[in-house]
Design a protein around this motif. Structure first.
Motif, PDB file in Angstrom:
ATOM      1  N   GLU A   9       0.829  -1.201   0.000  1.00 14.46           N
ATOM      2  CA  GLU A   9       0.000   0.000   0.000  1.00 14.46           C
ATOM      3  C   GLU A   9       0.871   1.262   0.000  1.00 14.46           C
ATOM      4  N   GLU A  12       2.490   1.622  -3.476  1.00 10.60           N
ATOM      5  CA  GLU A  12       1.511   2.062  -4.462  1.00 10.60           C
ATOM      6  C   GLU A  12       1.114   3.516  -4.237  1.00 10.60           C
ATOM      7  N   TYR A  13       1.023   3.929  -2.981  1.00 11.33           N
ATOM      8  CA  TYR A  13       0.663   5.306  -2.668  1.00 11.33           C
ATOM      9  C   TYR A  13       1.737   6.271  -3.173  1.00 11.33           C
ATOM     10  N   ASP A  15       3.387   5.995  -5.817  1.00 17.01           N
ATOM     11  CA  ASP A  15       3.121   6.126  -7.249  1.00 17.01           C
ATOM     12  C   ASP A  15       4.389   6.460  -8.039  1.00 17.01           C
ATOM     13  N   ASN A  18       4.412   6.295 -12.109  1.00 18.20           N
ATOM     14  CA  ASN A  18       3.835   7.432 -12.830  1.00 18.20           C
ATOM     15  C   ASN A  18       4.709   8.677 -12.734  1.00 18.20           C
ATOM     16  N   LYS A  19       5.373   8.854 -11.601  1.00 18.80           N
ATOM     17  CA  LYS A  19       6.268  10.008 -11.457  1.00 18.80           C
ATOM     18  C   LYS A  19       7.443   9.893 -12.410  1.00 18.80           C
ATOM     19  N   SER A  22       6.268  10.500 -15.971  1.00 18.42           N
ATOM     20  CA  SER A  22       6.048  11.924 -16.270  1.00 18.42           C
ATOM     21  C   SER A  22       7.347  12.603 -16.674  1.00 18.42           C
ATOM     22  N   ARG A  71      12.401   2.724 -13.727  1.00 20.03           N
ATOM     23  CA  ARG A  71      11.019   2.259 -13.863  1.00 20.03           C
ATOM     24  C   ARG A  71      10.952   0.737 -13.862  1.00 20.03           C
ATOM     25  N   GLU A  75       8.995  -1.655 -11.162  1.00 24.70           N
ATOM     26  CA  GLU A  75       8.045  -2.703 -11.560  1.00 24.70           C
ATOM     27  C   GLU A  75       8.449  -4.061 -10.981  1.00 24.70           C
ATOM     28  N   HIS A  78       7.557  -4.097  -7.331  1.00 26.13           N
ATOM     29  CA  HIS A  78       6.121  -4.349  -7.156  1.00 26.13           C
ATOM     30  C   HIS A  78       5.812  -5.831  -7.300  1.00 26.13           C
TER      31      HIS A  78
END
Length: 102
Positions: A9, A12-13, A15, A18-19, A22, A71, A75, A78
């Motif tokens: 959690e 995932e929080y 994130d 996605n950062k 970007s 990245r 992954e 995760h």
């Protein structure tokens, strides 16, 4: 909620994927603009400007490659966390079954 789920959690929080994505998107869009400017430098026969643009493109390549590696690491992290959670759940489930049989 077990410890592994709390870790998942938290990750995932944050994130992070996605950062990183970007920043990758930004670097790629900058590179597209640099290609246009490089073509202009070639047309104007400006070797110093052309070289400066090439140096920026090389820098962007290094940044992009590093971010892609980060990245992929995120992954993988995760996936490892999910595998640990499943393993922990299976161990707890086997433990519960053993207690029920006793």
């Amino acid at each position: 909620m077990n410890y592994s789920e709390k870790v998942e959690e938290t990750v995932e929080y944050a994130d992070l994927i996605n950062k990183v994505q970007s920043v990758l998107d930004f670097v790629c869009s900058e590179n597209d603009e640099l290609k246009i400017e490089r073509d202009c430098a070639i047309r104007n026969n400006d070797p110093y400007y052309y070289q400066a643009i090439n140096n920026n493109m090389k820098t962007n390549y290094i940044i992009s490659s590093t971010l892609l590696a980060i990245r992929r690491d995120i992954e993988t992290m995760h996936d490892d966390i999910r595998a640990d959670i499943n393993q922990e759940k299976n161990a707890l489930s086997r433990s519960d079954q053993t207690e029920d049989n006793a």
